[in-house]
Design a protein around this motif. Structure first.
Motif, PDB file in Angstrom:
ATOM      1  N   ASN A 146       0.814  -1.215   0.000  1.00 25.28           N
ATOM      2  CA  ASN A 146       0.000   0.000   0.000  1.00 25.28           C
ATOM      3  C   ASN A 146       0.846   1.262   0.000  1.00 25.28           C
ATOM      4  O   ASN A 146       0.567   2.224  -0.715  1.00 25.28           O
ATOM      5  CB  ASN A 146      -0.915   0.013   1.222  1.00 25.28           C
ATOM      6  N   ASP A 147       1.886   1.255   0.847  1.00 23.63           N
ATOM      7  CA  ASP A 147       2.623   2.489   1.086  1.00 23.63           C
ATOM      8  C   ASP A 147       3.655   2.819   0.020  1.00 23.63           C
ATOM      9  O   ASP A 147       4.213   3.917   0.038  1.00 23.63           O
ATOM     10  CB  ASP A 147       3.304   2.422   2.459  1.00 23.63           C
ATOM     11  N   PHE A 148       3.935   1.906  -0.899  1.00 30.82           N
ATOM     12  CA  PHE A 148       4.798   2.282  -2.018  1.00 30.82           C
ATOM     13  C   PHE A 148       4.229   3.514  -2.716  1.00 30.82           C
ATOM     14  O   PHE A 148       4.941   4.500  -2.946  1.00 30.82           O
ATOM     15  CB  PHE A 148       4.921   1.134  -3.017  1.00 30.82           C
ATOM     16  N   PHE A 149       2.945   3.452  -3.064  1.00 29.33           N
ATOM     17  CA  PHE A 149       2.343   4.571  -3.795  1.00 29.33           C
ATOM     18  C   PHE A 149       1.779   5.632  -2.859  1.00 29.33           C
ATOM     19  O   PHE A 149       1.739   6.807  -3.221  1.00 29.33           O
ATOM     20  CB  PHE A 149       1.256   4.068  -4.750  1.00 29.33           C
ATOM     21  N   PHE A 150       1.336   5.232  -1.657  1.00 32.97           N
ATOM     22  CA  PHE A 150       0.820   6.228  -0.722  1.00 32.97           C
ATOM     23  C   PHE A 150       1.916   7.222  -0.333  1.00 32.97           C
ATOM     24  O   PHE A 150       1.709   8.438  -0.361  1.00 32.97           O
ATOM     25  CB  PHE A 150       0.260   5.541   0.525  1.00 32.97           C
ATOM     26  N   ILE A 151       3.101   6.714   0.014  1.00 33.28           N
ATOM     27  CA  ILE A 151       4.194   7.601   0.403  1.00 33.28           C
ATOM     28  C   ILE A 151       4.763   8.322  -0.815  1.00 33.28           C
ATOM     29  O   ILE A 151       5.134   9.496  -0.739  1.00 33.28           O
ATOM     30  CB  ILE A 151       5.289   6.806   1.137  1.00 33.28           C
ATOM     31  N   LEU A 152       4.830   7.631  -1.958  1.00 33.33           N
ATOM     32  CA  LEU A 152       5.315   8.275  -3.182  1.00 33.33           C
ATOM     33  C   LEU A 152       4.426   9.455  -3.551  1.00 33.33           C
ATOM     34  O   LEU A 152       4.923  10.535  -3.890  1.00 33.33           O
ATOM     35  CB  LEU A 152       5.353   7.262  -4.333  1.00 33.33           C
ATOM     36  N   SER A 185       7.093   1.128   7.552  1.00 33.41           N
ATOM     37  CA  SER A 185       8.426   1.699   7.735  1.00 33.41           C
ATOM     38  C   SER A 185       9.378   1.267   6.625  1.00 33.41           C
ATOM     39  O   SER A 185      10.185   2.072   6.140  1.00 33.41           O
ATOM     40  CB  SER A 185       8.992   1.275   9.093  1.00 33.41           C
ATOM     41  N   LEU A 186       9.280   0.000   6.221  1.00 33.15           N
ATOM     42  CA  LEU A 186      10.138  -0.477   5.135  1.00 33.15           C
ATOM     43  C   LEU A 186       9.814   0.245   3.828  1.00 33.15           C
ATOM     44  O   LEU A 186      10.713   0.592   3.055  1.00 33.15           O
ATOM     45  CB  LEU A 186       9.973  -1.985   4.969  1.00 33.15           C
ATOM     46  N   ALA A 187       8.521   0.469   3.584  1.00 25.72           N
ATOM     47  CA  ALA A 187       8.135   1.236   2.396  1.00 25.72           C
ATOM     48  C   ALA A 187       8.673   2.659   2.488  1.00 25.72           C
ATOM     49  O   ALA A 187       9.155   3.226   1.495  1.00 25.72           O
ATOM     50  CB  ALA A 187       6.617   1.247   2.247  1.00 25.72           C
ATOM     51  N   GLY A 188       8.602   3.233   3.696  1.00 24.98           N
ATOM     52  CA  GLY A 188       9.149   4.574   3.886  1.00 24.98           C
ATOM     53  C   GLY A 188      10.635   4.622   3.630  1.00 24.98           C
ATOM     54  O   GLY A 188      11.161   5.615   3.116  1.00 24.98           O
ATOM     55  N   LEU A 189      11.339   3.530   3.986  1.00 25.36           N
ATOM     56  CA  LEU A 189      12.783   3.469   3.735  1.00 25.36           C
ATOM     57  C   LEU A 189      13.065   3.491   2.239  1.00 25.36           C
ATOM     58  O   LEU A 189      13.945   4.220   1.760  1.00 25.36           O
ATOM     59  CB  LEU A 189      13.364   2.200   4.359  1.00 25.36           C
ATOM     60  N   PHE A 190      12.306   2.692   1.463  1.00 22.65           N
ATOM     61  CA  PHE A 190      12.488   2.653   0.016  1.00 22.65           C
ATOM     62  C   PHE A 190      12.167   4.007  -0.611  1.00 22.65           C
ATOM     63  O   PHE A 190      12.952   4.546  -1.399  1.00 22.65           O
ATOM     64  CB  PHE A 190      11.576   1.583  -0.604  1.00 22.65           C
ATOM     65  N   VAL A 191      10.998   4.539  -0.259  1.00 26.68           N
ATOM     66  CA  VAL A 191      10.509   5.738  -0.931  1.00 26.68           C
ATOM     67  C   VAL A 191      11.199   6.994  -0.403  1.00 26.68           C
ATOM     68  O   VAL A 191      11.642   7.847  -1.185  1.00 26.68           O
ATOM     69  CB  VAL A 191       8.973   5.859  -0.765  1.00 26.68           C
ATOM     70  N   GLY A 192      11.290   7.102   0.924  1.00 29.06           N
ATOM     71  CA  GLY A 192      11.786   8.340   1.511  1.00 29.06           C
ATOM     72  C   GLY A 192      13.277   8.539   1.410  1.00 29.06           C
ATOM     73  O   GLY A 192      13.743   9.682   1.291  1.00 29.06           O
ATOM     74  N   SER A 193      14.042   7.454   1.450  1.00 26.42           N
ATOM     75  CA  SER A 193      15.496   7.617   1.479  1.00 26.42           C
ATOM     76  C   SER A 193      16.180   7.319   0.150  1.00 26.42           C
ATOM     77  O   SER A 193      17.181   7.959  -0.195  1.00 26.42           O
ATOM     78  CB  SER A 193      16.094   6.712   2.562  1.00 26.42           C
ATOM     79  N   LEU A 194      15.666   6.357  -0.613  1.00 25.54           N
ATOM     80  CA  LEU A 194      16.325   5.975  -1.864  1.00 25.54           C
ATOM     81  C   LEU A 194      15.825   6.768  -3.072  1.00 25.54           C
ATOM     82  O   LEU A 194      16.604   7.136  -3.951  1.00 25.54           O
ATOM     83  CB  LEU A 194      16.137   4.473  -2.110  1.00 25.54           C
ATOM     84  N   THR A 195      14.526   7.025  -3.105  1.00 23.51           N
ATOM     85  CA  THR A 195      13.940   7.704  -4.272  1.00 23.51           C
ATOM     86  C   THR A 195      14.542   9.080  -4.545  1.00 23.51           C
ATOM     87  O   THR A 195      14.857   9.402  -5.697  1.00 23.51           O
ATOM     88  CB  THR A 195      12.412   7.807  -4.123  1.00 23.51           C
ATOM     89  N   PRO A 196      14.717   9.956  -3.515  1.00 21.91           N
ATOM     90  CA  PRO A 196      15.277  11.282  -3.804  1.00 21.91           C
ATOM     91  C   PRO A 196      16.645  11.237  -4.471  1.00 21.91           C
ATOM     92  O   PRO A 196      16.984  12.118  -5.282  1.00 21.91           O
ATOM     93  CB  PRO A 196      15.360  11.934  -2.414  1.00 21.91           C
ATOM     94  N   LEU A 197      17.441  10.241  -4.137  1.00 20.90           N
ATOM     95  CA  LEU A 197      18.788  10.150  -4.703  1.00 20.90           C
ATOM     96  C   LEU A 197      18.757   9.855  -6.195  1.00 20.90           C
ATOM     97  O   LEU A 197      19.732  10.151  -6.906  1.00 20.90           O
ATOM     98  CB  LEU A 197      19.583   9.057  -3.984  1.00 20.90           C
ATOM     99  N   PHE A 198      17.645   9.311  -6.688  1.00 22.36           N
ATOM    100  CA  PHE A 198      17.550   8.929  -8.099  1.00 22.36           C
ATOM    101  C   PHE A 198      16.765   9.936  -8.927  1.00 22.36           C
ATOM    102  O   PHE A 198      17.118  10.191 -10.089  1.00 22.36           O
ATOM    103  CB  PHE A 198      16.895   7.550  -8.219  1.00 22.36           C
TER     104      PHE A 198
END
Length: 360
Positions: free
Chosen positions: A40-46, A179-192
């Motif tokens: 759910n949170d992949f797209f919710f946080i994105l 939290s794991l989704a937040g780690l993927f989206v919040g920390s890795l996505t901005p770098l790319f």
């Protein structure tokens, strides 16, 4: 004359027999429920973190109009959330249960609608078409598809087990999934998704955001599949023939239940704070600090705080009380955020260091 107590006893015995036919509650159920919120949170946080910047900086939509879209969508949610809840409650359970089938039905529509929100080529279309496009795709994803999968998923814990300790464990694993989704989206996505232009400004790249959305769609489908395959609904209650409360009765029951009203109000304010922070963080680190790396670290810290305290949450609540622990945590966090607001800190890393304590 039918003995009501005998009927209830037989129904309870039948439910125990059906439960015994299933495998016992265990790690598969915990991992499955964790994967549900992970997906759910992949797209919710994105969407919460990047969609506003995508609309304004890539599609060229004014911020005021984006805010209007979010407001209209929340008004639509007020009806679709209740409507979906009644649909699920009235649906007749099948071999997979009452809630699990909705995970299977809605996982493809919700990820497809999520990807459609981040199509960068819409920027080349006429302005009016862009406005129509963002309204249709955002409301389709958030008010219909996401609601169609999140309402049944949120209710599924009560069908997996009726033991309070096991339900608390499911709630903990759900938080870990988020939290794991937040780690993927919040920390890795901005770098790319960000690049630096000649003037040193951080620029969001629409094509890269779309690529990330496509990758998250695949990962979300994997998570939903695990959630569906590994979970078991052991508590099955057929509500399809029961009389439903009218909308008037529902509203009356709501406004006269002080505890429920207070919890709803707290949830609304908490969610508004979270969504506001996620939306504004993009501009804070991109335009004020001009440091996307610090934004990535801040995203990792939020996940680290959740994982750090998750094993102790139950013990803290048992020792101090749920209300007391929650109130202290919120007041402590609010005080630190107030300090950050008035301090006008210029160094991104110092800001992140103080923010860690607010997240705790």
């Amino acid at each position: 004359m039918i003995n009501v107590s005998d009927v209830k006893a037989k129904a309870a015995l039948q439910q125990e027999e059906e439960r015994a036919a299933h495998r016992p509650f265990g790690w598969k159920d915990k991992i499955a429920y964790m994967c549900g919120d992970f997906g759910n949170d992949f797209f919710f946080i994105l969407a919460s973190s990047f969609l506003m910047v995508f609309y304004t900086n890539v599609l060229g939509i004014p911020g005021a109009l984006v805010g209007t879209l979010f407001l209209v969508s929340r008004c639509v949610d007020a009806f679709t959330d209740i409507g979906m809840g009644r649909i699920v409650d009235k649906s007749k359970p099948n071999a997979a249960g009452r809630y699990r089938p909705w995970i299977k039905r809605m996982m493809l529509p919700v990820v497809a609608a999520g990807v459609m929100m981040f199509v960068p080529w819409v920027a080349h279309l006429p302005y009016t078409f862009r406005i129509v496009y963002i309204f249709v795709t955002y409301i389709l994803w958030g008010s219909f598809c996401y609601t169609g999968i999140n309402i049944p998923y949120g209710s599924m814990a009560s069908a997996i087990t009726d033991k309070p300790g096991e339900r608390a464990m499911l709630s903990t694993f759900r938080s870990i999934g988020a939290s794991l989704a937040g780690l993927f989206v919040g920390s890795l996505t901005p770098l790319f998704v960000y690049t630096t232009d000649a003037a040193g400004n951080q620029v969001l790249q629409g094509n890269r955001v779309f690529m990330v959305a496509c990758i998250f769609a695949v990962l979300a489908l994997i998570c939903y599949t695990i959630c569906y395959k590994w979970s078991v609904e052991r508590i099955i209650v057929d509500n399809s023939n029961q009389k439903q409360l009218s909308a008037k009765d529902l509203v009356k029951a709501l406004v006269t239940n002080r505890a429920l009203v207070s919890m709803i109000a707290a949830a609304i304010v908490s969610l508004l704070a979270m969504l506001l922070a996620q939306s504004m963080n993009m501009y804070l680190y991109m335009d004020y600090f001009k440091n996307i790396g610090a934004m990535s670290v801040a995203g990792m810290m939020m996940t680290a705080c959740t994982l750090l305290l998750a094993p102790f949450a139950g013990k803290i609540a048992d020792k101090f009380g749920k209300k007391e622990a929650s109130a202290f945590g919120l007041l402590f966090s609010a005080a630190i955020y107030a300090f950050l607001f008035f301090a006008r800190i210029q160094n991104a890393w110092l800001y992140c260091g103080i923010l860690f304590f607010a997240n705790i």
